[in-house]
Design an enzyme around this catalytic site. Structure first.
Site, PDB file in Angstrom:
ATOM      1  N   CYS A 233      39.409  31.679  49.671  1.00  0.00           N
ATOM      2  CA  CYS A 233      38.662  32.804  49.104  1.00  0.00           C
ATOM      3  C   CYS A 233      37.388  33.127  49.868  1.00  0.00           C
ATOM      4  O   CYS A 233      36.842  34.231  49.739  1.00  0.00           O
ATOM      5  CB  CYS A 233      38.316  32.522  47.640  1.00  0.00           C
ATOM      6  SG  CYS A 233      39.754  32.076  46.649  1.00  0.00           S
TER       7      CYS A 233
ATOM      8  N   HIS B 129      32.986  37.254  46.007  1.00  0.00           N
ATOM      9  CA  HIS B 129      34.425  37.046  45.871  1.00  0.00           C
ATOM     10  C   HIS B 129      34.845  37.431  44.461  1.00  0.00           C
ATOM     11  O   HIS B 129      34.231  37.021  43.472  1.00  0.00           O
ATOM     12  CB  HIS B 129      34.775  35.587  46.156  1.00  0.00           C
ATOM     13  CG  HIS B 129      36.152  35.225  45.713  1.00  0.00           C
ATOM     14  ND1 HIS B 129      37.262  35.969  46.072  1.00  0.00           N
ATOM     15  CD2 HIS B 129      36.611  34.218  44.918  1.00  0.00           C
ATOM     16  CE1 HIS B 129      38.343  35.432  45.530  1.00  0.00           C
ATOM     17  NE2 HIS B 129      37.974  34.379  44.821  1.00  0.00           N
TER      18      HIS B 129
ATOM     19  N   ASN C 287      42.335  38.618  41.486  1.00  0.00           N
ATOM     20  CA  ASN C 287      41.825  37.740  42.535  1.00  0.00           C
ATOM     21  C   ASN C 287      42.764  37.833  43.734  1.00  0.00           C
ATOM     22  O   ASN C 287      43.895  37.345  43.687  1.00  0.00           O
ATOM     23  CB  ASN C 287      41.750  36.307  42.007  1.00  0.00           C
ATOM     24  CG  ASN C 287      41.191  35.317  43.021  1.00  0.00           C
ATOM     25  OD1 ASN C 287      41.175  35.573  44.221  1.00  0.00           O
ATOM     26  ND2 ASN C 287      40.741  34.172  42.536  1.00  0.00           N
TER      27      ASN C 287
END
Length: 317
Positions: free
Chosen positions: A115, A243, A273
């Site tokens: 990520c 993020h 995500n």
């Protein structure tokens, strides 16, 4: 003489056409729209089909970034792809993207920092250009998280989506202020198992509460340090692009950073995500919607897998 800095000159993003809603998920596992929204803030996510590999998502985003910069593929001599969902070991994603776009003989490398991958990749490209080892770079974050999702696990399948974001980076002109600030990066190796993509077949898993506690406690001072490295106070920021892990992490983090005048990217609501794609995709959408103007400073901060983190302040193209 090597340039003293680099800047972003074009940006673009891409998402697959198929949209998976919370209501769709409620028909697959024991969950509900209210449960998902209250815990992670996500409404929808985009899901790639079996015939849409990671390098295709990446190439679409990269082509848009090149077009935004007014450049063609032959202007690029470095391609860096941040991804953790590549299926094959070789050719790597960067080589496949370069082939799709027709980039002639570039240095082509993949980075797997999950990520935090895009912000690591952007720093790597910035350092490479500063060293004079490349003249122009394509930096891409792309992940197909749906391919590593256990669609029977309601704690993780509600989170993930697919997509890509890309930027074109080139050296600053003489006398021009750097458009990519110094990176602040690191990791917490002893907590690396808190976010995992492992096994055969590979599956995404995490210790959600551990990640939440670490992110909300440890990241605000790190984000402020990234601002300080760029010579800015958090109040000087026009945007904060974290993020896109979970809206319940993003909102407290942005508040604790102290970026009181900044627009906060909340693309997780519509995209879920998307791992390495989340930061560049969210930034691209802010620029596309006119919420961020050319030259304004934005804090980019990736965190998550490996419990790695990386952040820098950039000037918008």
């Amino acid at each position: 003489m090597a340039p003293h800095g680099s800047r972003i000159v074009g940006i673009g993003h891409y998402q697959p056409a198929r949209i998976l809603t919370n209501e769709d998920l409620a028909g697959m596992v024991d969950t509900s729209d209210e449960w998902i929204r209250s815990r992670v803030g996500i409404r929808t996510r985009h899901i790639a089909g079996p015939d849409e590999p990671v390098d295709e998502l990446a190439a679409h985003a990269a082509a848009k970034a090149l077009a935004a910069a007014g450049l063609t593929a032959d202007a690029v001599d470095l391609v860096v792809v941040a991804t953790s969902t590549a299926v094959d070991r070789s050719p790597n994603m960067a080589a496949r993207v370069a082939h799709r776009l027709g980039v002639p003989s570039p240095a082509a490398l993949d980075l797997n920092v999950v990520c935090a991958g895009f912000t690591h990749a952007l720093a790597t490209a910035d350092h490479t250009l500063r060293a004079g080892a490349a003249r122009r770079a394509l930096v891409i974050g792309a992940d197909k998280m749906s391919a590593v999702t256990d669609w029977t696990d309601r704690t993780t399948c509600v989170l993930t989506g697919d997509g890509a974001g890309a930027v074109v980076v080139e050296p600053c002109a003489d006398g021009e202020e750097p458009g990519i600030g110094p990176v602040l990066w690191g990791s917490v190796p002893e907590m690396g198992n808190a976010v995992r993509i492992e096994g055969e077949p590979a599956r995404f898993a995490q210790e959600g509460q551990s990640v939440y506690r670490w992110a909300t406690r440890s990241l605000p001072p790190l984000a402020r340090e990234a601002c300080a490295k760029a010579g800015l106070a958090p109040a000087d920021l026009a945007a904060v692009v974290l993020h896109q892990a979970n809206l319940r992490i993003i909102e407290p983090l942005a508040e604790k950073i102290g970026a009181v005048n900044a627009v906060v990217a909340r693309d997780v609501i519509d995209s879920g995500n998307t791992s390495a794609a989340s930061v560049p995709m969210a930034l691209s959408k802010l620029v596309e919607r006119g919420e961020l103007r050319s030259g304004q400073p934005a804090l980019l901060f990736g965190f998550g897998g490996n419990l790695s983190y990386a952040g820098q302040v950039v000037r918008c193209p």
